[in-house]
Write an enzyme that holds these catalytic residues in place. Structure first.
Site, short mmCIF file in Angstrom:
data_model
loop_
_atom_site.label_atom_id
_atom_site.label_comp_id
_atom_site.label_asym_id
_atom_site.label_seq_id
_atom_site.Cartn_x
_atom_site.Cartn_y
_atom_site.Cartn_z
N ARG A 30 -99.84 -21.34 1.15
CA ARG A 30 -100.08 -20.03 1.79
C ARG A 30 -99.54 -18.84 1.01
NH1 ARG A 30 -98.97 -18.22 6.34
NH2 ARG A 30 -101.05 -17.43 6.82
N CYS A 38 -97.71 -24.65 -13.10
CA CYS A 38 -97.96 -23.70 -14.17
C CYS A 38 -98.94 -22.61 -13.76
CB CYS A 38 -98.49 -24.45 -15.39
SG CYS A 38 -97.36 -25.76 -15.82
N1 LLP Z 1 -111.68 -22.20 15.30
C1 LLP Z 1 -112.38 -21.93 14.18
C2 LLP Z 1 -113.84 -21.97 14.24
C3 LLP Z 1 -111.69 -21.63 12.99
O1 LLP Z 1 -112.40 -21.34 11.90
C4 LLP Z 1 -110.28 -21.62 12.98
C5 LLP Z 1 -109.54 -21.34 11.75
C6 LLP Z 1 -109.59 -21.93 14.18
C7 LLP Z 1 -110.33 -22.22 15.31
C8 LLP Z 1 -108.09 -21.97 14.26
O2 LLP Z 1 -107.52 -20.74 14.01
P1 LLP Z 1 -105.96 -20.46 14.26
O3 LLP Z 1 -105.72 -20.53 15.76
O4 LLP Z 1 -105.18 -21.48 13.55
O5 LLP Z 1 -105.74 -19.10 13.72
N2 LLP Z 1 -105.69 -21.22 5.95
C9 LLP Z 1 -105.50 -19.94 6.63
C10 LLP Z 1 -106.13 -19.92 8.00
C11 LLP Z 1 -107.61 -20.25 7.98
C12 LLP Z 1 -108.17 -20.35 9.36
C13 LLP Z 1 -109.53 -20.92 9.35
N3 LLP Z 1 -110.11 -21.07 10.65
C14 LLP Z 1 -104.02 -19.63 6.70
O6 LLP Z 1 -103.22 -20.43 6.24
O7 LLP Z 1 -103.64 -18.58 7.22
#
Ligand code: LLP
Length: 404
Positions: free
Chosen positions: A307, A338
Site C-alpha cells: 500500500r 530494488c
Molecule cells: N465491493 C466492490 C465491488 C469493490 O470493488 C471493493 C473494493 C469492495 C467492495 C470493498 O471495498 P472496501 O470496503 O474494502 O473499501 N487495494 C486498495 C483498495 C482497492 C479496493 C477495490 N475494491 C487499497 O489498498 O486501498
C-alpha cells in the site's frame, strides 16, 4: 494491540514471543479486534437488517474467512479463486455475490453451477454471456447490474470507482437500456442494482449523493429490485487526523431511502472489517546513516505490503519495545527491494533504534497479504492469528522451493 509497561502486546500475547517463534516478516491478526469490528458494523446498521458480504479481495486467508463465516456474514468475490475460498470457508452460496468487470466464461459457469445469490454484471455483453450460459443449463440466473453513478467519492484517485471515467459499472443511460433489454428474458432475472463508488471513504456526503441518485434512477426505471447492493468503501482511521466515518448518518440516509423502496440492502465491506485487526512484524536488518537521514532497512518490503509503495498511503510504525530516547534525525523506513518506492514511512522524532530490533507496521489487515507478491523472488510472509492468550499459524511462510 496495546503496550503493557513498555512491551507491545497483541491481545494477551507479548509480540516478542510471536516474532521469536514465527520469524519475520509476519502478519499478525487479533481475533477479538476482528470480532469487535464485525459486531460494531452490524450494530451500526441493525435497524436496516442488511446482508453483509465481506469483500474477500481485502483478505482471503481461509482461517480469517472461517471466523467471518461464524458471524453470519456472506462474501463478495471477484474471481473463481475467491469464490472457491469463500465456499471452502463454509460460506453459503446463497450469501455470495460476484462482482468484477471481466468475468470469464469459466468463472460465470462456476457461479451459475454453485447457484450463488447474485452475479453483479458490469456490462451488457456480460449479461448476454450469462444468458447464453443459463440457456444451455436451462437455469434462471439472478443478476445485479452495476451502476456507475458518476460520483466523486473524494478518496485517493487510484481507488475511486464511481466516476464516469472509471471502468466500473454502467452509466445511467446504458444501465436503463440494459435493464429494459433483459426485462423479458427467460433465463436472466435482474434482481439487484449494485454500486460501489470507491474505497477508504471517510465522508458520508458522497454516499448521500449516491443514495439520492439511486432513488432517482430506480424511480425512472420503474423496475422492482429485490436487492440494492451498496458495495463497501467505508474508511478507517489510519492516521489520528483522519475523521471517523459517520455510520449513524449513513444509516439514517439508508433508512430514509428504505421508506420509499422496499428492498434488501447488501453491503460489501472489506477494509472496515479487517484493516485495523492486523500488524506486520518486521526486523531491522541494517541501519544506514547519511548526512541528512537514517535509512532503517527492514526485512519487510513492498512485495510483502504494497500500500505505501502503490498509493503513498500512511501506515504507522510501532516499536515492540518502547524507549524514551528519541532521535532527532529523519528516519526512512525502507525495504530491501530494488525500487525507490519500497519505502514505508519517513518521519522525525522516532525513538533510537538498533539493528536486529523488531517493529510493527500497523493497520495492514486489508489489502495487505492479499496484495503481496513474489517480486524480487521474495517468498510471501507467514500469517498468525492471536486469540486471547493463544497464537496460531494460519498461513505458513512461503518456501522458495515452492515458486522458483
Ligand atoms: N465491493 C466492490 C465491488 C469493490 O470493488 C471493493 C473494493 C469492495 C467492495 C470493498 O471495498 P472496501 O470496503 O474494502 O473499501 N487495494 C486498495 C483498495 C482497492 C479496493 C477495490 N475494491 C487499497 O489498498 O486501498
Amino acid at each position: 494491540m496495546n503496550f503493557k509497561k513498555n512491551k507491545l502486546f497483541v491481545e494477551k500475547v507479548n509480540s516478542l514471543k510471536i516474532v521469536k517463534k514465527y520469524g519475520t516478516p509476519t502478519y499478525c491478526y487479533s481475533i477479538s479486534r476482528l470480532k469487535k469490528n464485525i459486531s460494531n458494523f452490524q450494530k451500526n446498521f441493525s435497524t436496516i437488517n442488511p446482508l453483509v458480504c465481506f469483500s474477500v479481495k481485502s483478505n482471503s486467508n481461509l482461517q480469517i474467512l472461517k471466523e467471518i463465516k461464524k458471524t453470519g456474514m456472506g462474501a463478495d468475490v471477484v474471481s473463481k479463486g475467491e469464490m472457491l475460498q469463500a465456499l471452502k470457508a463454509g460460506i453459503s452460496p446463497k450469501k455470495i455475490v460476484f462482482s468484477g468487470v471481466g468475468k470469464k466464461t469459466e468463472e460465470l459457469k462456476y457461479a451459475i453451477e454453485k447457484k450463488i445469490l447474485l452475479i453483479n454484471a458490469e456490462s451488457e455483453s456480460e449479461i448476454f454471456e450469462i444468458e447464453r450460459l443459463a440457456k444451455i443449463k436451462k437455469e434462471i440466473v439472478n443478476v445485479g447490474i452495476r451502476l456507475n453513478p458518476n460520483i466523486d467519492a473524494k478518496t485517493l484517485n487510484k481507488i475511486s470507482t464511481g466516476k464516469r471515467e472509471d471502468k466500473f459499472g454502467l452509466t445511467e443511460k446504458a444501465f436503463l437500456k440494459t435493464l429494459n433489454n433483459f426485462k423479458n428474458s427467460n433465463f436472466v432475472k435482474v434482481k439487484c442494482l449494485s454500486v460501489h463508488i470507491g474505497s477508504q471513504i471517510t465522508d458520508y456526503k458522497p454516499y448521500l449523493k449516491m443514495i439520492n441518485e439511486l432513488d432517482r434512477i430506480i424511480k425512472k426505471s420503474n423496475h422492482f429490485f429485490e436487492y440494492i447492493d451498496l458495495g463497501g468503501g467505508m474508511g478507517i482511521q489510519y492516521e489520528k487526523k483522519t475523521k471517523l466515518f459517520n455510520y449513524k448518518k449513513y444509516n439514517s440516509i439508508i433508512k430514509n431511502f428504505l421508506k420509499k423502496h422496499k428492498v434488501k440492502i447488501i453491503f460489501e465491506p472489506g477494509r472496515a472489517i479487517i484493516a485495523n485487526s492486523a500488524v506486520l512484524f518486521t526486523q531491522i536488518i541494517y541501519i544506514k546513516n547519511t548526512d541528512k537521514k537514517k535509512f532503517i532497512i527492514l526485512d519487510a518490503a513492498m512485495n510483502d505490503f504494497m500500500r505505501p509503495a502503490l498509493y503513498g498511503s500512511f501506515h504507522n510504525i510501532i516499536p515492540l519495545l518502547k524507549k524514551n530516547k528519541k532521535s532527532k534525525k529523519v528516519h526512512d523506513f525502507v525495504g530491501p527491494v530494488c525500487e525507490t518506492t519500497d519505502r514505508f514511512l519517513s518521519l522525525k522524532g522516532f525513538q533510537n533504534l538498533k539493528e536486529k530490533e523488531f517493529l510493527a507496521i500497523s493497520d495492514v489487515g486489508a489489502y495487505g497479504m492479499s496484495l503481496s507478491s513474489n517480486y524480487n523472488l521474495r517468498p510471501k510472509p507467514s500469517e498468525i492469528m492471536v486469540n486471547k492468550k493463544s497464537m496460531k499459524l494460519i498461513l505458513k511462510r512461503q518456501k522458495l522451493i515452492n515458486f522458483i
